[in-house]
Design a protein around this motif. Structure first.
Motif, PDB file in Angstrom:
ATOM      1  N   GLU A 628     -37.341   0.721 -46.132  1.00 28.85           N
ATOM      2  CA  GLU A 628     -36.088   0.223 -45.555  1.00 28.85           C
ATOM      3  C   GLU A 628     -34.916   1.140 -45.843  1.00 28.85           C
ATOM      4  OE1 GLU A 628     -35.271  -3.748 -46.790  1.00 28.85           O
ATOM      5  OE2 GLU A 628     -37.239  -4.523 -46.229  1.00 28.85           O
ATOM      6  N   GLU A 629     -35.080   2.058 -46.809  1.00 25.51           N
ATOM      7  CA  GLU A 629     -33.943   2.847 -47.280  1.00 25.51           C
ATOM      8  C   GLU A 629     -33.788   4.187 -46.564  1.00 25.51           C
ATOM      9  OE1 GLU A 629     -34.574  -0.308 -49.971  1.00 25.51           O
ATOM     10  OE2 GLU A 629     -36.018   1.178 -49.265  1.00 25.51           O
ATOM     11  N   LEU A 630     -34.854   4.702 -45.937  1.00 28.39           N
ATOM     12  CA  LEU A 630     -34.816   6.045 -45.348  1.00 28.39           C
ATOM     13  C   LEU A 630     -35.068   5.988 -43.846  1.00 28.39           C
ATOM     14  CD1 LEU A 630     -36.843   8.046 -48.036  1.00 28.39           C
ATOM     15  CD2 LEU A 630     -34.368   8.095 -47.653  1.00 28.39           C
ATOM     16  N   LEU A 631     -34.245   6.685 -43.103  1.00 24.44           N
ATOM     17  CA  LEU A 631     -34.413   6.813 -41.661  1.00 24.44           C
ATOM     18  C   LEU A 631     -34.789   8.258 -41.352  1.00 24.44           C
ATOM     19  CD1 LEU A 631     -32.186   5.329 -38.867  1.00 24.44           C
ATOM     20  CD2 LEU A 631     -32.859   7.722 -38.755  1.00 24.44           C
ATOM     21  N   VAL A 632     -35.897   8.447 -40.609  1.00 25.90           N
ATOM     22  CA  VAL A 632     -36.435   9.773 -40.320  1.00 25.90           C
ATOM     23  C   VAL A 632     -36.450   9.982 -38.815  1.00 25.90           C
ATOM     24  CG1 VAL A 632     -38.352  11.367 -40.710  1.00 25.90           C
ATOM     25  CG2 VAL A 632     -37.937   9.489 -42.335  1.00 25.90           C
ATOM     26  N   ALA A 633     -35.980  11.135 -38.368  1.00 27.64           N
ATOM     27  CA  ALA A 633     -35.971  11.472 -36.943  1.00 27.64           C
ATOM     28  C   ALA A 633     -36.658  12.814 -36.744  1.00 27.64           C
ATOM     29  CB  ALA A 633     -34.545  11.512 -36.398  1.00 27.64           C
ATOM     30  N   GLY A 640     -34.696  22.803 -31.720  1.00 31.17           N
ATOM     31  CA  GLY A 640     -34.161  22.058 -32.856  1.00 31.17           C
ATOM     32  C   GLY A 640     -33.205  20.955 -32.449  1.00 31.17           C
ATOM     33  N   ASP A 641     -33.020  20.745 -31.138  1.00 33.00           N
ATOM     34  CA  ASP A 641     -32.136  19.682 -30.670  1.00 33.00           C
ATOM     35  C   ASP A 641     -32.800  18.321 -30.867  1.00 33.00           C
ATOM     36  OD1 ASP A 641     -30.206  21.488 -29.801  1.00 33.00           O
ATOM     37  OD2 ASP A 641     -31.187  21.737 -27.856  1.00 33.00           O
ATOM     38  N   VAL A 642     -32.019  17.361 -31.316  1.00 27.67           N
ATOM     39  CA  VAL A 642     -32.547  16.023 -31.543  1.00 27.67           C
ATOM     40  C   VAL A 642     -31.409  15.017 -31.463  1.00 27.67           C
ATOM     41  CG1 VAL A 642     -32.316  16.262 -34.060  1.00 27.67           C
ATOM     42  CG2 VAL A 642     -33.913  14.582 -33.129  1.00 27.67           C
ATOM     43  N   ASP A 643     -31.699  13.861 -30.885  1.00 28.31           N
ATOM     44  CA  ASP A 643     -30.765  12.740 -30.869  1.00 28.31           C
ATOM     45  C   ASP A 643     -31.217  11.729 -31.910  1.00 28.31           C
ATOM     46  OD1 ASP A 643     -29.389  13.887 -28.777  1.00 28.31           O
ATOM     47  OD2 ASP A 643     -30.486  12.778 -27.243  1.00 28.31           O
ATOM     48  N   VAL A 644     -30.286  11.287 -32.739  1.00 30.47           N
ATOM     49  CA  VAL A 644     -30.606  10.345 -33.812  1.00 30.47           C
ATOM     50  C   VAL A 644     -29.744   9.105 -33.644  1.00 30.47           C
ATOM     51  CG1 VAL A 644     -30.835  10.010 -36.285  1.00 30.47           C
ATOM     52  CG2 VAL A 644     -31.017  12.317 -35.329  1.00 30.47           C
ATOM     53  N   TYR A 645     -30.393   7.969 -33.459  1.00 29.60           N
ATOM     54  CA  TYR A 645     -29.655   6.716 -33.389  1.00 29.60           C
ATOM     55  C   TYR A 645     -29.587   6.093 -34.773  1.00 29.60           C
ATOM     56  CZ  TYR A 645     -28.238   1.958 -32.412  1.00 29.60           C
ATOM     57  OH  TYR A 645     -27.571   0.753 -32.419  1.00 29.60           O
ATOM     58  N   GLY A 662     -22.937   3.134 -38.517  1.00 28.27           N
ATOM     59  CA  GLY A 662     -24.038   2.791 -37.635  1.00 28.27           C
ATOM     60  C   GLY A 662     -23.573   2.364 -36.260  1.00 28.27           C
ATOM     61  N   GLY A 663     -24.544   2.220 -35.336  1.00 23.64           N
ATOM     62  CA  GLY A 663     -24.233   1.852 -33.972  1.00 23.64           C
ATOM     63  C   GLY A 663     -23.879   3.031 -33.099  1.00 23.64           C
ATOM     64  N   GLN A 664     -24.247   4.241 -33.516  1.00 19.52           N
ATOM     65  CA  GLN A 664     -23.950   5.428 -32.719  1.00 19.52           C
ATOM     66  C   GLN A 664     -25.143   6.372 -32.708  1.00 19.52           C
ATOM     67  OE1 GLN A 664     -21.377   8.538 -34.318  1.00 19.52           O
ATOM     68  NE2 GLN A 664     -21.316   7.503 -36.323  1.00 19.52           N
ATOM     69  N   THR A 665     -25.146   7.263 -31.717  1.00 19.01           N
ATOM     70  CA  THR A 665     -26.178   8.285 -31.593  1.00 19.01           C
ATOM     71  C   THR A 665     -25.573   9.640 -31.917  1.00 19.01           C
ATOM     72  OG1 THR A 665     -27.389   7.030 -29.904  1.00 19.01           O
ATOM     73  CG2 THR A 665     -27.823   9.400 -30.040  1.00 19.01           C
ATOM     74  N   LEU A 666     -26.206  10.342 -32.834  1.00 21.57           N
ATOM     75  CA  LEU A 666     -25.775  11.688 -33.202  1.00 21.57           C
ATOM     76  C   LEU A 666     -26.587  12.711 -32.431  1.00 21.57           C
ATOM     77  CD1 LEU A 666     -25.646  11.334 -37.105  1.00 21.57           C
ATOM     78  CD2 LEU A 666     -23.845  10.806 -35.447  1.00 21.57           C
ATOM     79  N   GLU A 674     -35.183  21.841 -41.856  1.00 20.09           N
ATOM     80  CA  GLU A 674     -34.657  20.494 -42.092  1.00 20.09           C
ATOM     81  C   GLU A 674     -35.186  19.530 -41.045  1.00 20.09           C
ATOM     82  OE1 GLU A 674     -30.491  19.942 -42.570  1.00 20.09           O
ATOM     83  OE2 GLU A 674     -30.306  21.362 -44.228  1.00 20.09           O
ATOM     84  N   ILE A 675     -35.111  18.269 -41.387  1.00 18.23           N
ATOM     85  CA  ILE A 675     -35.382  17.173 -40.470  1.00 18.23           C
ATOM     86  C   ILE A 675     -34.272  16.156 -40.682  1.00 18.23           C
ATOM     87  CG2 ILE A 675     -36.830  15.966 -42.145  1.00 18.23           C
ATOM     88  CD1 ILE A 675     -38.524  14.905 -39.879  1.00 18.23           C
ATOM     89  N   PRO A 676     -33.748  15.528 -39.638  1.00 16.99           N
ATOM     90  CA  PRO A 676     -32.736  14.492 -39.857  1.00 16.99           C
ATOM     91  C   PRO A 676     -33.295  13.372 -40.737  1.00 16.99           C
ATOM     92  CG  PRO A 676     -32.708  15.178 -37.575  1.00 16.99           C
ATOM     93  CD  PRO A 676     -33.903  15.830 -38.206  1.00 16.99           C
ATOM     94  N   LEU A 677     -32.665  13.183 -41.878  1.00 19.31           N
ATOM     95  CA  LEU A 677     -33.099  12.205 -42.866  1.00 19.31           C
ATOM     96  C   LEU A 677     -31.862  11.527 -43.413  1.00 19.31           C
ATOM     97  CD1 LEU A 677     -35.388  11.001 -44.659  1.00 19.31           C
ATOM     98  CD2 LEU A 677     -35.016  12.924 -46.223  1.00 19.31           C
ATOM     99  N   PHE A 678     -31.809  10.203 -43.314  1.00 22.16           N
ATOM    100  CA  PHE A 678     -30.628   9.449 -43.701  1.00 22.16           C
ATOM    101  C   PHE A 678     -30.998   8.348 -44.687  1.00 22.16           C
ATOM    102  CE2 PHE A 678     -29.641  11.378 -39.693  1.00 22.16           C
ATOM    103  CZ  PHE A 678     -28.306  11.747 -39.805  1.00 22.16           C
ATOM    104  N   VAL A 679     -30.078   8.121 -45.635  1.00 24.06           N
ATOM    105  CA  VAL A 679     -30.234   7.063 -46.622  1.00 24.06           C
ATOM    106  C   VAL A 679     -29.315   5.910 -46.239  1.00 24.06           C
ATOM    107  CG1 VAL A 679     -30.053   6.435 -49.061  1.00 24.06           C
ATOM    108  CG2 VAL A 679     -30.723   8.774 -48.410  1.00 24.06           C
ATOM    109  N   ARG A 680     -29.849   4.705 -46.249  1.00 23.19           N
ATOM    110  CA  ARG A 680     -29.044   3.537 -45.922  1.00 23.19           C
ATOM    111  C   ARG A 680     -28.056   3.258 -47.050  1.00 23.19           C
ATOM    112  NH1 ARG A 680     -29.639  -1.616 -47.367  1.00 23.19           N
ATOM    113  NH2 ARG A 680     -31.772  -1.252 -48.130  1.00 23.19           N
ATOM    114  N   ALA A 681     -26.785   3.178 -46.706  1.00 25.93           N
ATOM    115  CA  ALA A 681     -25.783   2.820 -47.709  1.00 25.93           C
ATOM    116  C   ALA A 681     -26.010   1.376 -48.153  1.00 25.93           C
ATOM    117  CB  ALA A 681     -24.387   2.989 -47.133  1.00 25.93           C
ATOM    118  N   GLY A 682     -25.789   1.157 -49.445  1.00 23.62           N
ATOM    119  CA  GLY A 682     -26.088  -0.151 -50.016  1.00 23.62           C
ATOM    120  C   GLY A 682     -27.542  -0.254 -50.423  1.00 23.62           C
ATOM    121  N   SER A 683     -28.103   0.867 -50.906  1.00 23.34           N
ATOM    122  CA  SER A 683     -29.526   0.882 -51.237  1.00 23.34           C
ATOM    123  C   SER A 683     -29.757   1.562 -52.584  1.00 23.34           C
ATOM    124  CB  SER A 683     -30.322   1.621 -50.165  1.00 23.34           C
ATOM    125  OG  SER A 683     -30.010   3.008 -50.161  1.00 23.34           O
TER     126      SER A 683
END
Length: 801
Positions: A628-633, A640-645, A662-666, A674-683
């Motif tokens: 639940e804590e990591l988002l992988v795209a 190397g182009d990628v859209d991340v929601y 949140g609620g946006q596409t990068l 690298e790979i787009p990797l995000f940590v959920r805040a509040g975790s």
């Protein structure tokens, strides 16, 4: 061929948790003077009826069964369900009024039309969850889809026989449908035709698949499991966008209906019924290195030596068919010319920290001693004459062979004894390949034909091998690496996605298949890093490495070399970078493995599982959550182009620490390393030191990376699996809105690891920092147990708990 539909109810009766309806079909309607019966007083018409029964396991889960050939009885299921695991007391209220029967529980109402058949499930607040479709008509007034009923086919210019049963159901305009096993087509299955019938898929770009599970989830809040092992065919809004259909190649149509309404609640109930996974051994979460194949002991040992020389983390090496003699796969006997003294070879691998995996399939080639033994003792599936069902091109190497009959206990004992001998030699795991090739006219020892055994065979096959390993090594060390699967196969972990193409399309289809199967009860899945047949480009390989090393399990495999050095120095560097990250995350992954054992929830999760109310996630199959804590795209383009929601909440870039709402596409262009990797805040994210192999037992020290939200109060939690004590330790962190007070809590202060908490993105030292209600002492640097410090440059509070 004639279709008959249920049109009304002749009589009904009920008990504590079951309602039985004797139904009239349209081919009987003219011949039967019928009335529905309330209680037992009303006269029943003469003529045959077909029974429908509703048996409630819980207030939100029931079994529906329609037997189109009642004199023969309903088909006995082969699926092994644990009904006792979910049964709860159910207080049914059954009332009839104006030709409608209402069956109420505390949570649901099932409405059945008596004078004119209808069937619907609504919630206690009146929202329709499921409804049989009887109103989808064309401009001529003809039904586009067949409602509840059966199909009969004339045989030999004379007798008719029931061949299919099924129903149609409505699709709401905003409804989305998921599951059906490992399906490589679009993640949202609406608009598709789906067949639950195992095949050699020959890739991962079509509807054909190795793992079929007749279970689906709907965003209306329900799940449906068709209880059969026969062929199941679905039309999910393909013929008509207003309707779905399900047809079973049998005279009995049974399904279990689950109301959530959340996907998580449905999966937990579904896996409790069909069987929860056993936690795989910890070493299985390390890197697996393989190809088709290492052809000798010398070859294998050269690979393992270089892995250690290059300091590339790795825990498992795999031998494909070449470990057996030519034209002898699969007799489960070593080719000692190519692999001399296998016992010492395995012992050497173990000393170097490697576990050994061996390939197999359930087919035995003609001309071998194993074939003669099995033929003489009746261990094979037979044809209608009772002879072994021998087929060409069945075995690896395109030669003839026969199929081991795992419905025969003696055949199971024989295969398991051969397996145990190898496990006692030191083999750790078997890649249970194939299992999809059962002919429909084959005959099994249990009296069934391939029509009902074809889909069920992988369950028996993988269970046979899994239990043999468990007999020797114990259930905690038992594991298979399977390809084919059916309902309940998740009980015997784990499975990989078959023969993906070595391309970005193949990589994407592997992810789609994995996300699909993760919603049908399989919490662990993997794929061939780099794709299977052929050689991927360097860019494809590196991008696949990133995705693969951030999956539940990670194996490099293909027909050509998949070791990172085959793709150059940059590939080696990136591989080591992400393998190091993976090994730092082992406690995180293993904690989610424990969660999977208790809940059935997957380690790799489609976003729709966690964010079902977010319409953007409904078709999102290019990214995923790891826990639940990591988002992988993953990146699927050479550019190397990628859209991340980013879904709701706040997300922090793992590499740069930049924060995003949140609620946006990068839209990103990502460097190759690298790979787009995000940590959920509040975790809370547990990390520890990397190593060349997975270390058994709880780590001596685990760093808890606490990421607060940027505004407002933070409450972060994590369930950490303490392996040494075999228990889950609840970790909590509360931070007030100003960052003045940080309260950390460890449910079990005697937990094996020594926890260090790094609370990041803190603008100033807190006024107080407490652990389990006791103040820790502030120091300038290098805190010891019971102390904390603040680093203004890194904006991080470090506390030693």
């Amino acid at each position: 061929m004639q279709r008959s539909a249920v049109v009304a109810v002749d009589e009904y009766r009920w008990s504590t948790d079951t309602v039985t309806l004797e139904c009239i079909t349209d081919d009987e309607e003219e011949a039967v003077g019928w009335k529905y019966r309330e209680g037992t007083d009303t006269e029943v018409g003469t003529g045959g009826t077909v029974p429908v029964s509703l048996s409630f396991y819980t207030p939100t889960t029931f079994r529906f069964e329609f037997a189109a050939n009642p004199d023969a009885g309903a088909t006995e299921t082969l699926n092994e369900f644990d009904e006792e695991a979910i049964i709860e007391p159910v207080d049914l209220t059954v009332e009839a009024d104006e030709g409608v029967l209402r069956i109420d529980t505390d949570a649901l109402r099932v409405t059945v039309g008596l004078d004119a058949w209808s069937f619907a499930v609504t919630t206690s607040d009146g929202r329709t969850v499921f409804e049989e479709q009887r109103e989808d008509i064309d401009v001529h007034g003809d039904l586009r889809v067949d409602p509840l009923g059966y199909t009969t086919v004339e045989r030999n210019n004379g007798p008719n026989r029931v061949t299919n049963t099924g129903t149609a159901f409505t699709l709401a305009p905003d409804e989305h449908v998921y599951g059906f096993g490992e399906k490589f087509t679009g993640f949202d299955k609406r608009g598709q035709r789906i067949e639950s019938w195992h095949v050699e898929a020959l890739g991962t770009e079509t509807e054909r698949s190795y793992k079929n599970v007749p279970f689906h989830l709907s965003t209306r809040g329900y799940g449906m499991l068709v209880d059969t092992t026969n062929r199941v065919e679905y039309d999910v809004g393909n013929t008509s966008t207003a309707s779905g259909t399900v047809e079973v190649s049998d005279d009995t149509f049974s399904f279990v209906f689950f109301y959530g309404p959340s996907f998580k609640a449905i999966i937990e109930e579904y896996t409790a019924l069909t069987g929860r996974v056993t936690r795989p051994p910890k070493w299985s979460f390390g890197v697996w290195m393989s190809r088709l194949g290492y052809e000798s002991r010398e070859h294998l040992e050269s690979i393992t030596a270089r892995l250690r020389e290059e300091e590339i983390p790795c825990d498992v090496v795999h031998l494909d068919p070449f470990w057996m003699r030519e034209f002898h796969s699969c007799d489960l006997e070593w080719d000692i010319d190519q692999f001399p003294d296998p016992e010492s070879m395995i012992a050497g691998l173990h000393e170097e920290g490697f576990h050994l995996s061996l390939w197999e399939h359930p087919y035995v080639p003609t001309g071998t001693d194993a074939f003669e033994t099995a033929r003489e003792n009746g261990y094979f599936v037979t044809d209608a004459t009772g002879k072994p069902y021998v087929m060409d091109n069945l075995c690896q190497g395109d030669y003839a062979g026969a199929i081991v009959d795992f419905s025969n206990p003696d055949a199971v004992d024989w295969w398991q004894e051969k397996t145990r001998e190898l496990v006692e030699m030191g083999v750790d795991v078997f890649k249970t390949d194939y299992g999809e090739g059962i002919p429909e006219d084959a005959v099994f020892a249990n009296g069934r034909t391939g029509a009902s055994m074809h889909n069920y065979y992988p369950f028996l096959y993988n269970r046979t091998v899994y239990e043999a390993i468990a007999d020797v090594n114990g259930s905690d060390e038992a594991l298979v690496w399977g390809r084919s699967a059916w309902t309940g196969n998740q009980r015997f972990p784990m499975y990989w996605g078959g023969d993906a193409q070595p391309s970005f399309n193949g990589m994407h289809s592997a992810l789609r298949g994995g996300l699909s199967v993760s919603l049908t009860g399989f919490p662990f899945w993997s794929h061939d890093i780099g794709g299977f047949r052929g050689t991927p480009s360097t860019e494809t390989y590196i991008r696949w490495v990133q995705f693969g090393l951030l999956s539940s399990h990670s194996r490099c495999h293909g027909t050509t070399p998949r070791e990172p050095w085959a793709f150059g120095e940059e590939a080696v560097r990136v591989f080591k970078k992400f393998a190091t990250l993976r090994y730092r995350l082992i406690s995180y992954l293993y904690s989610y493995a424990e969660t999977a054992c208790r809940t059935g929830l997957p380690v790799v999760r489609p976003l729709v599982l966690e964010y079902t109310d977010d319409p953007t996630t409904y078709n999102l199959d290019t990214q995923y959550l790891l826990g639940e804590e990591l988002l992988v795209a993953p990146v699927f383009r050479e550019t190397g182009d990628v859209d991340v929601y980013l879904p709701e909440g706040e997300w922090v870039d793992y590499w740069s620490a930049e924060r995003y709402t949140g609620g946006q596409t990068l839209h990103r262009t990502v460097p190759l390393d690298e790979i787009p990797l995000f940590v959920r805040a509040g975790s809370i994210l547990p990390l520890h030191e990397s190593s060349q192999t997975v270390q058994e037992g709880s780590p001596d020290e685990a760093t808890l990376r606490v990421t607060p939200v940027s505004t407002g109060e933070t409450r972060a939690t994590f369930d950490f699996y303490d392996e040494d004590r075999d228990r889950v330790v609840s970790l909590e962190c509360d931070i007030d809105a100003d960052g003045e007070a940080i309260d950390l809590s460890v449910e079990d202060p005697n937990a094996t690891p020594s926890f260090v908490a790094d609370v990041v993105d803190i603008d100033h030292p807190p006024t107080t920092l407490r652990v389990n209600g006791e103040d820790l002492r502030a120091v300038d640097a290098d805190p010891a147990r019971g102390e904390w410090t603040y680093d203004a440059t890194d904006r991080t509070v470090r506390a030693v708990l």
